[in-house]
Design a protein around this motif. Structure first.
Motif, PDB file in Angstrom:
ATOM      1  N   ARG A 114      52.887  23.847   4.826  1.00  0.00           N
ATOM      2  CA  ARG A 114      54.566  24.938   4.665  1.00  0.00           C
ATOM      3  C   ARG A 114      54.599  25.022   3.621  1.00  0.00           C
ATOM      4  O   ARG A 114      54.796  25.970   2.139  1.00  0.00           O
ATOM      5  N   LEU A 119      55.055  28.800   2.298  1.00  0.00           N
ATOM      6  CA  LEU A 119      55.335  29.728   3.827  1.00  0.00           C
ATOM      7  C   LEU A 119      56.337  29.405   4.593  1.00  0.00           C
ATOM      8  O   LEU A 119      56.265  28.017   4.955  1.00  0.00           O
ATOM      9  N   ASP A 120      57.788  29.022   4.694  1.00  0.00           N
ATOM     10  CA  ASP A 120      58.331  28.227   5.099  1.00  0.00           C
ATOM     11  C   ASP A 120      58.940  29.514   5.942  1.00  0.00           C
ATOM     12  O   ASP A 120      59.840  29.748   6.381  1.00  0.00           O
ATOM     13  N   GLY A 121      58.722  28.202   7.301  1.00  0.00           N
ATOM     14  CA  GLY A 121      59.402  29.013   8.611  1.00  0.00           C
ATOM     15  C   GLY A 121      60.529  28.668   8.678  1.00  0.00           C
ATOM     16  O   GLY A 121      61.633  27.914   8.584  1.00  0.00           O
ATOM     17  N   ASP A 122      61.118  29.668   9.594  1.00  0.00           N
ATOM     18  CA  ASP A 122      62.620  30.232   9.778  1.00  0.00           C
ATOM     19  C   ASP A 122      62.939  28.790  10.844  1.00  0.00           C
ATOM     20  O   ASP A 122      62.542  28.879  12.256  1.00  0.00           O
ATOM     21  N   GLU A 157      57.321  27.511  15.785  1.00  0.00           N
ATOM     22  CA  GLU A 157      58.799  28.467  15.392  1.00  0.00           C
ATOM     23  C   GLU A 157      57.824  29.344  13.835  1.00  0.00           C
ATOM     24  O   GLU A 157      58.631  29.820  13.313  1.00  0.00           O
ATOM     25  N   TYR A 158      57.175  29.088  14.636  1.00  0.00           N
ATOM     26  CA  TYR A 158      55.898  30.759  13.590  1.00  0.00           C
ATOM     27  C   TYR A 158      54.636  31.375  14.166  1.00  0.00           C
ATOM     28  O   TYR A 158      54.236  29.860  15.598  1.00  0.00           O
ATOM     29  N   TYR A 176      50.647  36.154   8.459  1.00  0.00           N
ATOM     30  CA  TYR A 176      51.530  34.519   8.834  1.00  0.00           C
ATOM     31  C   TYR A 176      53.589  34.907   9.293  1.00  0.00           C
ATOM     32  O   TYR A 176      53.610  36.131   8.485  1.00  0.00           O
ATOM     33  N   ASP A 178      57.381  34.435  10.574  1.00  0.00           N
ATOM     34  CA  ASP A 178      58.309  33.089  10.467  1.00  0.00           C
ATOM     35  C   ASP A 178      59.459  33.521  11.175  1.00  0.00           C
ATOM     36  O   ASP A 178      60.462  32.448  10.887  1.00  0.00           O
TER      37      ASP A 178
END
Length: 265
Positions: A114, A119-122, A157-158, A176, A178
């Motif tokens: 990530r 791309l930072d997933g929640d 998570e994504y 993507y 998230d």
């Protein structure tokens, strides 16, 4: 003749990893997908597991001049006997030509991937839930005006989905998700048919995840792949593995009927 149950050798894993690297270099998968696939391939114990993580990377006929197949990579590198590729398709269905697929994110690898893609997933997202899947479908409809997809790979998570770019061709754009926003990552030409994300029962997805987790002691990672039904009617594939590289996966029809259980082969 090679079979899905044959134990994978180092040269088998190396050739598969080379194919994944080539897919990333060609822009068919994002760096996150590459990192996750490579991590799972290094842990693969059988040829069936290698097939799970590479089958969607085989190009359509029109792509052959510009993108190498795993057989071509193997022949060029001398890492795999040709017989390896006589593998029954019943073993798997897997991430579509575009996505992603990527394989379950065990935490360290997922975080590295990530960060590499930005791309930072929640961390609070719960994509593999009834509500989480509904949120994904709603986001897809808002983005594309419909709910058709070539494939979807769902992680806790994504998720990554391949959406058609028009109404008639196999061209896709990979997105993507998230849990809060869709972000585009790559594009290409899909080799699988379209299906309707909204027609998939998320309760079946959740149930399959619970079942496959029960087939592996202390599962550390899991994910679900959804595509158009294969010849056996399987549309949903659930996968789980643990830190000892012990894995299991299930193929199921839309109603949840199991068509393939890797632990019974």
């Amino acid at each position: 003749m090679s079979t899905p149950d044959r134990r994978a050798r180092d040269r088998d894993r190396d050739a598969a990893i080379e194919l994944v690297e080539a897919a990333c270099a060609a822009g068919r998968i994002v760096e996150m997908d590459r990192d996750l696939r490579v991590a799972e391939l290094r842990r693969a114990g059988t040829m069936a597991e290698i097939e799970v993580h590479t089958r969607d990377l085989r190009p359509a006929a029109s792509d052959e001049d510009r993108y190498p197949t795993l057989a071509e990579v193997s022949a060029r590198s001398g890492k795999l006997p040709k017989a390896v590729w006589v593998i029954p398709l019943v073993a798997v269905l897997v991430v579509a030509a575009s996505i992603v697929g990527a394989l379950v994110a065990f935490t360290d690898v997922s975080q590295t991937a990530r960060e590499a893609t930005g791309l930072d997933g929640d961390p609070s997202a719960d994509v593999l839930s009834v509500d989480g899947y509904a949120d994904l479908v709603a986001a897809v409809e808002e983005q594309s005006g419909g709910t058709e997809a070539f494939d979807a790979v769902l992680y806790p998570e994504y998720a990554v989905v391949s959406l058609p770019v028009d109404a008639r061709t196999q061209r896709y754009r990979s997105w993507y998700w998230d849990g809060s926003a869709l972000a585009t990552s790559s594009q290409g030409t899909a080799s699988s048919p379209r299906f309707d994300l909204a027609a998939v029962d998320p309760a079946v997805l959740v149930d399959l995840v619970e079942q496959v987790q029960g087939l592996v002691e202390d599962p550390a990672s899991w994910y679900v792949i959804v595509r158009a039904p294969d010849d056996g009617g399987a549309m949903i594939w659930a996968y789980a593995s643990n830190e000892f590289a012990e894995t299991a996966y299930l193929g199921a029809r839309p109603d949840g009927t199991i068509t393939y259980d890797s632990t019974k082969q």
